[in-house]
Design an enzyme around this catalytic site. Sequence first.
Site, short mmCIF file in Angstrom:
data_model
loop_
_atom_site.label_atom_id
_atom_site.label_comp_id
_atom_site.label_asym_id
_atom_site.label_seq_id
_atom_site.Cartn_x
_atom_site.Cartn_y
_atom_site.Cartn_z
N HIS A 157 -1.50 -3.28 -0.73
CA HIS A 157 -1.04 -2.96 -2.23
C HIS A 157 -0.95 -4.20 -2.88
O HIS A 157 -0.43 -5.33 -2.42
CB HIS A 157 0.31 -2.31 -2.47
CG HIS A 157 0.13 -0.90 -1.34
ND1 HIS A 157 -0.96 -0.13 -1.49
CD2 HIS A 157 0.81 -0.53 -0.35
CE1 HIS A 157 -0.54 0.97 -0.42
NE2 HIS A 157 0.25 0.65 0.20
N GLN A 167 -4.73 -0.54 4.95
CA GLN A 167 -4.70 -0.88 3.46
C GLN A 167 -3.45 -2.05 3.01
O GLN A 167 -2.69 -2.05 3.72
CB GLN A 167 -4.40 0.34 2.70
CG GLN A 167 -3.27 1.14 3.09
CD GLN A 167 -2.90 2.60 2.73
OE1 GLN A 167 -2.12 2.94 1.77
NE2 GLN A 167 -3.79 3.44 3.14
N HIS A 171 -1.58 -2.82 6.56
CA HIS A 171 -0.60 -1.66 7.36
C HIS A 171 -1.42 -0.54 7.44
O HIS A 171 -2.23 -0.19 6.80
CB HIS A 171 0.90 -1.50 6.86
CG HIS A 171 0.67 -0.86 5.30
ND1 HIS A 171 0.50 -1.47 4.26
CD2 HIS A 171 0.83 0.39 5.15
CE1 HIS A 171 0.39 -1.02 3.07
NE2 HIS A 171 0.53 0.42 3.50
N GLU A 209 6.72 -0.09 -0.44
CA GLU A 209 7.12 1.21 0.03
C GLU A 209 8.01 0.89 1.37
O GLU A 209 8.02 -0.13 2.02
CB GLU A 209 5.86 2.11 0.44
CG GLU A 209 4.88 1.38 1.46
CD GLU A 209 3.76 2.03 1.46
OE1 GLU A 209 3.11 2.35 0.40
OE2 GLU A 209 3.29 2.31 2.68
N ARG A 235 -8.33 -0.73 0.58
CA ARG A 235 -8.28 -0.28 1.78
C ARG A 235 -9.20 -1.32 2.71
O ARG A 235 -10.50 -1.80 2.10
CB ARG A 235 -8.81 1.32 1.75
CG ARG A 235 -8.22 1.95 1.45
CD ARG A 235 -8.87 3.46 1.60
NE ARG A 235 -7.96 4.51 1.14
CZ ARG A 235 -7.56 4.89 -0.04
NH1 ARG A 235 -8.28 4.15 -1.07
NH2 ARG A 235 -6.92 6.07 -0.40
#
Length: 416
Positions: A119, A117, A277, A145, A296
Amino acid sequence: MTAWTAETSANEQPLTAVPAVTAMRNSIRDYDWGSTSALALLQSRTPSGGPEAELWMGTHPSAPSVLVLPDGRELPLPEAIERFGEQVLGSETLERFGPRLPYLFKILAIARPLSVQVHPTSERAREKYTTGPESPYVDPFHKPEMLYALEPIEALYGFRPPAQVAMLLGRLRSPRLEPLIAALDESGQDEAARLRAGLELLITWPVEDRAALVAEVAAGSSRLTAEGSPDYPEVFGWLDRLIGLHPADPMVLAPLLLDLVRMTPGQTVFVDAGVPHAYLSGLGVEIMAGSDNVLRCGLTSKEINVGELLDVVETQPLASGDSNLTPLADEELAWRPPVEDFQLSRVVVSGQSRGTDASVGGPQIVLCTKGSVTVTADGVSVTLESGHSAFVTATAGPLTLSGEGEVFRAAPGLRR
């Protein structure tokens, strides 16, 4: 314990502020990739019998945390922010992020690989988010993250150089992969363009041919194993495991396309916007911006938004996922990635009370991951056992820790 309501009985005092330190009750997410034992072992309890993937600490609407007040009442953290915003969040966090906790804190217990996925950036999320079903995003925020390894973790992170990807694919001797290898070897194109072309080929592979492609890849991997090929055993080992889990998904080739990261306890990786990642195995503490925006690429039964994914994905090969480790006072360590939403610090507590570094401030979540640690501020104390957390308001006084164990402090990041 009784749930918080605006009404109080005759012997209950109305709540006029949130205590400086409050124990938290947090939800566990039962995603199918979760471990059946790791979180239970961390919390010294009996396993539930099913997968336990993530422990969530924060205000995300899917699983908001609850504050357990000293009198036994329970106050949902989002409601605490709504009622006592400035006291709970502090004026600086309110000004920067509005009336919300800007981060989500988790423990991840990974028994099976997650989907590959990426972001979006803040700008992209704001631009594309709508309240309707046509939106590719569920909120208008980015989702950088950082993951800290409590136990060994394996993950896929960022693209390999295209020449290396082509070399690894070539070892499989799969005729079906020849167009993909050709795209990665395309002369006159920079590395990012070649990787983007290769990714697009994989995620748009004809549905009717996907199982045949994976079967051909599996045959090539089996031949390499039979030949005892000494190179890249971990990479092809993960290829075989993904084939067993996803026998009709071209993204089983992700370990050949993306770098395989093997983290030992204490190591971290920071995942910025656009970086592909997938977490494969292990146990770790994760902190992220308070968002659930995910695009995804594969290894999933969920929708793949091809156009948006190709616009967002960062296909330039990456050198590292630097988390900006900063030593603080009293041997406290902080990780401060280049975002304002969060920072994370770790303290090993031994014996007498000790203060914590004041540069970690704002609304905090203190998580115990080992031993037993008492958290104190403004004369209020909460004792945490492993796997449990406390919320500290932004307006609390200096924070002290005592006991024997290990704690992590989540907080808003520094201004950039």
